[in-house]
Write a protein that holds these residues in place. Sequence first.
Motif, PDB file in Angstrom:
ATOM      1  N   UNK A  68      88.833  57.694  31.291  1.00 58.97           N
ATOM      2  CA  UNK A  68      88.441  59.021  30.742  1.00 58.97           C
ATOM      3  C   UNK A  68      88.338  59.989  31.956  1.00 58.97           C
ATOM      4  N   UNK A  69      87.942  59.424  33.132  1.00 64.71           N
ATOM      5  CA  UNK A  69      87.944  60.361  33.940  1.00 64.71           C
ATOM      6  C   UNK A  69      88.938  60.759  34.944  1.00 64.71           C
ATOM      7  N   UNK A  70      90.091  60.228  34.647  1.00 67.17           N
ATOM      8  CA  UNK A  70      91.328  60.549  35.247  1.00 67.17           C
ATOM      9  C   UNK A  70      91.836  61.970  34.713  1.00 67.17           C
ATOM     10  N   UNK A  71      92.263  62.852  35.697  1.00 66.81           N
ATOM     11  CA  UNK A  71      92.900  64.151  35.406  1.00 66.81           C
ATOM     12  C   UNK A  71      94.177  63.692  34.301  1.00 66.81           C
ATOM     13  N   UNK A  72      94.459  64.723  33.479  1.00 64.75           N
ATOM     14  CA  UNK A  72      95.269  64.512  32.627  1.00 64.75           C
ATOM     15  C   UNK A  72      96.709  64.082  33.150  1.00 64.75           C
ATOM     16  N   UNK A  73      97.074  64.804  34.158  1.00 62.98           N
ATOM     17  CA  UNK A  73      98.435  64.376  34.840  1.00 62.98           C
ATOM     18  C   UNK A  73      98.501  63.006  35.121  1.00 62.98           C
ATOM     19  N   UNK A  74      97.306  62.576  35.788  1.00 65.61           N
ATOM     20  CA  UNK A  74      97.303  60.786  35.884  1.00 65.61           C
ATOM     21  C   UNK A  74      97.125  60.264  34.845  1.00 65.61           C
ATOM     22  N   UNK A  75      96.784  60.348  33.702  1.00 65.26           N
ATOM     23  CA  UNK A  75      96.528  59.739  32.397  1.00 65.26           C
ATOM     24  C   UNK A  75      98.020  59.446  32.148  1.00 65.26           C
ATOM     25  N   UNK A  76      98.414  60.768  32.086  1.00 68.14           N
ATOM     26  CA  UNK A  76     100.073  60.755  31.447  1.00 68.14           C
ATOM     27  C   UNK A  76     100.911  59.807  32.204  1.00 68.14           C
ATOM     28  N   UNK A  77     100.840  59.755  33.652  1.00 69.12           N
ATOM     29  CA  UNK A  77     101.591  59.006  34.488  1.00 69.12           C
ATOM     30  C   UNK A  77     101.298  57.570  34.243  1.00 69.12           C
ATOM     31  N   UNK A  78      99.866  57.075  34.206  1.00 68.84           N
ATOM     32  CA  UNK A  78      99.601  55.787  33.830  1.00 68.84           C
ATOM     33  C   UNK A  78     100.168  55.197  32.695  1.00 68.84           C
ATOM     34  N   UNK A  79     100.019  56.135  31.473  1.00 68.15           N
ATOM     35  CA  UNK A  79     100.355  55.702  30.090  1.00 68.15           C
ATOM     36  C   UNK A  79     101.781  55.327  29.880  1.00 68.15           C
ATOM     37  N   UNK A  80     102.494  56.323  30.882  1.00 69.21           N
ATOM     38  CA  UNK A  80     103.763  56.292  31.070  1.00 69.21           C
ATOM     39  C   UNK A  80     104.441  55.092  31.571  1.00 69.21           C
ATOM     40  N   UNK A  81     103.915  54.713  32.439  1.00 72.85           N
ATOM     41  CA  UNK A  81     104.018  53.247  33.068  1.00 72.85           C
ATOM     42  C   UNK A  81     103.695  52.041  32.405  1.00 72.85           C
ATOM     43  N   UNK A  82     102.787  52.265  31.339  1.00 74.27           N
ATOM     44  CA  UNK A  82     102.370  51.100  30.522  1.00 74.27           C
ATOM     45  C   UNK A  82     103.643  50.703  29.485  1.00 74.27           C
ATOM     46  N   UNK A  83     104.611  51.615  29.384  1.00 73.92           N
ATOM     47  CA  UNK A  83     105.895  51.251  28.567  1.00 73.92           C
ATOM     48  C   UNK A  83     106.922  50.956  29.330  1.00 73.92           C
ATOM     49  N   UNK A  84     106.783  50.632  30.617  1.00 73.69           N
ATOM     50  CA  UNK A  84     107.870  50.193  31.480  1.00 73.69           C
ATOM     51  C   UNK A  84     108.423  48.772  30.863  1.00 73.69           C
ATOM     52  N   UNK A  85     109.578  48.393  30.852  1.00 75.67           N
ATOM     53  CA  UNK A  85     110.050  47.215  30.382  1.00 75.67           C
ATOM     54  C   UNK A  85     109.559  46.053  31.332  1.00 75.67           C
ATOM     55  N   UNK A  86     109.207  46.408  32.496  1.00 73.17           N
ATOM     56  CA  UNK A  86     108.854  45.139  33.250  1.00 73.17           C
ATOM     57  C   UNK A  86     107.186  44.867  33.106  1.00 73.17           C
ATOM     58  N   UNK A  87     106.432  45.796  32.424  1.00 69.70           N
ATOM     59  CA  UNK A  87     105.254  45.711  32.365  1.00 69.70           C
ATOM     60  C   UNK A  87     104.869  44.327  31.490  1.00 69.70           C
ATOM     61  N   UNK A  88     103.946  43.406  31.788  1.00 71.18           N
ATOM     62  CA  UNK A  88     103.730  42.418  30.982  1.00 71.18           C
ATOM     63  C   UNK A  88     103.013  42.697  29.740  1.00 71.18           C
ATOM     64  N   UNK A  89     102.124  43.632  29.846  1.00 75.14           N
ATOM     65  CA  UNK A  89     101.331  44.230  28.707  1.00 75.14           C
ATOM     66  C   UNK A  89     101.846  45.202  27.621  1.00 75.14           C
ATOM     67  N   UNK A  90     103.321  45.376  28.076  1.00 72.16           N
ATOM     68  CA  UNK A  90     103.896  46.373  27.113  1.00 72.16           C
ATOM     69  C   UNK A  90     103.784  46.495  25.595  1.00 72.16           C
TER      70      UNK A  90
END
Length: 219
Positions: A125-147
């Motif tokens: 919640x405390x992350x600035x929006x641009x950092x939230x967006x970058x983090x969430x984008x990385x969650x969908x990376x094909x190599x992310x084990x929790x995708x």
Amino acid sequence: MPPAPLDRRGLLKALAATATLLAAGPLTTAPAEATTSLTAWTTQSLEAFADTLIPGQRRHAGDLPIVGVVTGPGAVQAGAVQVLASPDLPLGPWLPGIAGLLDARALARAAAHLLWLPPGWPPFVGLPFQHRTALVTGLFDPDDPDRPIWQVLALLVGLAFDTAAHRHTTDALAAGHPGLAWIGFPAPDPDGLWRFPEHSYDRPLAALHPNTTASGSPA
């Protein structure tokens, strides 16, 4: 004491069951009943995740889970957390652990980028929006084990906004569901059914064969 590690095998089973239930039909639990088992901390983390996917305007001053980068309703106003926490789905017991995963990612990002996080709020919640967006984008990376986790959560967030999955469609429209209203979902006919006499192309796609029967079957 550190939190117990998340049982990812059990969570994947719950995600698979969730996908099966969504294919079977609409949810039936009343929205007011859906989030009673969630703590404020978990709810805020999930709201921030939903608002990152489909942003909306803030509900009030100081509303940190919703950043307010747009005007109009977003996933939170459309009931995303109610869908995620619905007792009709098996995800409820796993949501605190999922929120914990999200917050752990946020802490790592904050440390890597020297970001200050406001005390008393979940790290994501405390992350600035641009950092939230970058983090969430990385969650969908094909190599992310929790995708798979984030894929199912994103699907549910989208369903909350686009379909009001936690409510009967006619009830949601009558109550002015913000997602359905925003996308211009049509009201049903007076008898409660939807009919579509006008097709999208508004013209025949091909000339009718002269031997076609009155029922539309080929001769």
